[in-house]
Motif scaffolding. Structure first.
Motif, mmCIF file in Angstrom:
data_model
loop_
_atom_site.group_PDB
_atom_site.id
_atom_site.type_symbol
_atom_site.label_atom_id
_atom_site.label_comp_id
_atom_site.label_asym_id
_atom_site.label_seq_id
_atom_site.Cartn_x
_atom_site.Cartn_y
_atom_site.Cartn_z
ATOM 1 N N UNK A 42 -5.008 -10.357 -1.998
ATOM 2 C CA UNK A 42 -4.003 -9.326 -1.733
ATOM 3 C C UNK A 42 -4.624 -7.934 -1.676
ATOM 4 N N UNK A 43 -5.521 -7.628 -2.606
ATOM 5 C CA UNK A 43 -6.150 -6.303 -2.619
ATOM 6 C C UNK A 43 -6.987 -6.085 -1.366
ATOM 7 N N UNK A 44 -7.695 -7.126 -0.939
ATOM 8 C CA UNK A 44 -8.502 -7.014 0.278
ATOM 9 C C UNK A 44 -7.605 -6.776 1.483
ATOM 10 N N UNK A 45 -6.476 -7.497 1.552
ATOM 11 C CA UNK A 45 -5.589 -7.320 2.697
ATOM 12 C C UNK A 45 -5.000 -5.912 2.717
ATOM 13 N N UNK A 46 -4.631 -5.386 1.558
ATOM 14 C CA UNK A 46 -4.118 -4.019 1.518
ATOM 15 C C UNK A 46 -5.176 -3.024 2.015
ATOM 16 N N UNK B 55 -0.002 4.509 4.622
ATOM 17 C CA UNK B 55 1.434 4.297 4.493
ATOM 18 C C UNK B 55 1.821 2.862 4.769
ATOM 19 N N UNK B 56 1.182 2.267 5.759
ATOM 20 C CA UNK B 56 1.459 0.864 6.075
ATOM 21 C C UNK B 56 1.054 -0.038 4.922
ATOM 22 N N UNK B 57 -0.071 0.278 4.270
ATOM 23 C CA UNK B 57 -0.516 -0.519 3.129
ATOM 24 C C UNK B 57 0.484 -0.425 1.984
ATOM 25 N N UNK C 103 5.547 -7.160 -0.336
ATOM 26 C CA UNK C 103 4.907 -8.322 -0.962
ATOM 27 C C UNK C 103 5.568 -8.670 -2.288
ATOM 28 N N UNK C 104 5.998 -7.661 -3.027
ATOM 29 C CA UNK C 104 6.688 -7.941 -4.286
ATOM 30 C C UNK C 104 7.988 -8.687 -4.015
ATOM 31 N N UNK C 105 8.671 -8.298 -2.940
ATOM 32 C CA UNK C 105 9.907 -9.004 -2.568
ATOM 33 C C UNK C 105 9.589 -10.422 -2.091
ATOM 34 N N UNK C 106 8.564 -10.589 -1.272
ATOM 35 C CA UNK C 106 8.186 -11.907 -0.767
ATOM 36 C C UNK C 106 7.813 -12.845 -1.909
ATOM 37 N N UNK C 107 7.170 -12.303 -2.925
ATOM 38 C CA UNK C 107 6.804 -13.128 -4.076
ATOM 39 C C UNK C 107 8.052 -13.632 -4.787
ATOM 40 N N UNK C 108 9.047 -12.777 -4.951
ATOM 41 C CA UNK C 108 10.304 -13.210 -5.570
ATOM 42 C C UNK C 108 10.986 -14.286 -4.723
ATOM 43 N N UNK C 109 10.981 -14.099 -3.405
ATOM 44 C CA UNK C 109 11.578 -15.098 -2.509
ATOM 45 C C UNK C 109 10.853 -16.426 -2.638
ATOM 46 N N UNK D 159 9.178 -2.245 6.089
ATOM 47 C CA UNK D 159 7.994 -1.943 6.896
ATOM 48 C C UNK D 159 8.335 -0.926 7.971
ATOM 49 N N UNK D 160 7.726 0.230 7.906
ATOM 50 C CA UNK D 160 7.975 1.272 8.894
ATOM 51 C C UNK D 160 7.071 1.144 10.109
ATOM 52 N N UNK D 161 5.879 0.589 9.914
ATOM 53 C CA UNK D 161 4.942 0.458 11.028
ATOM 54 C C UNK D 161 5.380 -0.705 11.921
#
Length: 477
Positions: free
Chosen positions: A95-99, A109-111, A118-124, A169-171
């Motif tokens: 995750x850190x590498x991808x950010x 800003x995109x990162x 990602x925090x939401x995706x983890x909960x899902x 996601x704004x980008x």
């Protein structure tokens, strides 16, 4: 101990046969074609080998208890994304590498946006894994689930994946990346449920993997495990009907032979099962939204292509125009997309191409084969060849012109997939992504469903989970 017939030797069928044989049952698999693996297939020509189905192994832990002895290799990057403005982004299971990669390619800003998403995706993911993906689910049982309020809020019933992406996601390039995961489930991101955010989480949190020699080796491992457990596999043995009234009695083969069975496990598409194999057709609302299909090119390529990773996605400028074409929206019937997303798999594996050459698998989203508003007649004279030329021209326009390096090309249309696997229209995932698919236990006593058109859905880990759910329901009796 029961006598069990499995219809279809796809991954779901073979995995179910393994689990049931381990439980002590006598299991026979009847497969209409001459090979095992179903959509997990391969094609060989002139020293090249192509995976013609899945090309990425995710959630390897799902396969761990099948006794297959797999030794998958992790991929980095998981996918290389080529955006229409020239930006390139490599996804990572770290995750850190991808950010860091997002920040470098698309800006800080995109990162930050991706970290929030990602925090939401983890909960899902955790809510889906615990409450949906490992247990039987129907519309009624889903409504009765004792969801924790936090889990229900995470999954966001009624919100689309597109809406979720726009919230976080704004980008537009990250939105495009997220939209693509709806197609992993055969769906349009504008209508697919927000719960499908679990797919990128599963891919990146647990990694993407490759099996040396190609993913077709998984089919061989499943077959070998079946042989080891004494499962009988009858190839070129189509099942014409399931013998049942309120309870399964067996199956009738294509040659008229009747085979007695206490339990039948169906690994054919649920639409085919309920429409064609049972004594009386049983239409289901869950079968109404069919998955997209795929148009495939298998390319034998001279030379090396250092700009490619193992998996690559070339995005169009107008993603919605592609979805309108494939799903038949915006007042026009389905048609081949003029400027499609192009997915290219190129394995750096000496087992799949001669030295100094590469085997490319090229996939484009496509409408299923057939007639009607949401289908395309892929057998129309000249269409497949014309669309091959169009796809190669699109790749060239995006900076990857391979036309003067081709040794050969092979075309696979949705019509070809329908013929090869029995998938209606060549729909890759059966029913387009959603929380409710046909249940693993049917209303006919002794009849169970596995595979991509049944719960919990398509993709190698999901069909394997469907086999476990069905086998657990059958038990050892």
């Amino acid at each position: 101990m029961s006598d069990i017939v499995v219809i279809g030797a796809g991954v779901g069928g073979l995995a179910a046969a393994i689990k049931l044989a381990e439980a002590g049952h006598r299991v026979t698999v009847h497969e209409r074609s001459g090979t095992t693996g179903g959509k997990l297939a391969a094609f060989e020509r002139d020293g090249f080998r192509f995976d013609t189905g899945p090309s990425l192994l995710t959630l390897p832990q799902v396969f761990a208890d099948l006794g297959l002895g797999l030794r998958p290799e992790p991929l980095d990057p998981l996918v290389r994304h080529f955006f229409p403005d020239g930006a390139v982004l490599d996804s990572s299971s770290d995750h850190a590498v991808f950010l860091d990669r997002i920040g470098a390619a698309l800006g800080p800003g995109a990162a930050r946006d991706w970290a929030r998403f990602w925090r939401r995706a983890e909960r899902i993911w955790h809510a889906s894994w615990e409450s949906v993906l490992q247990r039987p689910v129907t519309a009624a049982s889903l409504a009765r689930l004792s969801w924790r309020v936090r889990d229900l809020a995470a999954i966001a019933p009624g919100r689309s994946l597109r809406a979720l992406g726009r919230h976080y996601l704004h980008d537009p390039r990250l939105r495009m990346l997220l939209d693509r995961y709806a197609t992993y489930a055969g769906a349009d991101p504008r209508r697919a449920p927000a719960a499908l955010a679990a797919i990128p989480y599963a891919e990146m949190a647990f990694g993407g993997w490759y099996l040396p020699g190609g993913l077709i080796t998984l089919a061989g491992a499943l077959r070998a495990r079946c042989d080891e457990l004494g499962v009988r596999i009858e190839l070129n043995s189509p099942v014409a009907a399931i013998l049942a009234d309120r309870k399964v009695r067996g199956v009738r083969l294509g040659d008229g032979t009747e085979v007695r069975a206490d339990v039948v496990v169906s690994d054919v598409d649920a639409l085919t099962l309920y429409r064609d194999l049972l004594p009386a057709p049983r239409p289901l609302a869950a079968l109404a939204d069919r998955s997209l299909a795929g148009f495939v090119l298998l390319l034998g390529v001279r030379g090396e292509t250092p700009e490619l990773a193992h998996h690559n996605v070339f995005f169009p400028r107008d993603y919605d125009a592609e979805f309108d074409a494939v799903f038949g929206d915006a007042g026009r019937r389905a048609r081949p997309a003029g400027d499609p997303t192009v997915f290219v798999t190129r394995a750096l594996d000496p087992a799949v191409a001669p030295p100094g050459h590469e085997a490319w698998f090229v996939l484009v989203n496509a409408a299923p084969h057939g007639t009607g508003w949401h289908r395309v007649d892929w057998r129309r004279a000249g269409l497949a060849q014309a669309y091959r030329d169009r796809v190669l021209a699109v790749l060239a326009a995006r900076g990857l012109d391979v036309r003067d390096r081709l040794l050969f090309d092979e075309i696979r249309t949705p019509a070809d997939l329908a013929d090869a696997t029995g998938a209606p229209g060549g729909a890759i995932y059966g029913t387009a992504g959603g929380l409710v698919r046909p249940a693993n236990r049917s209303r006919v006593e002794g009849l169970f469903l596995v595979g991509g058109s049944a719960h919990p859905g398509g993709g190698l880990p999901m069909v394997t989970l469907s086999a476990k759910i069905a086998a657990d329901q059958i038990g050892r009796t």
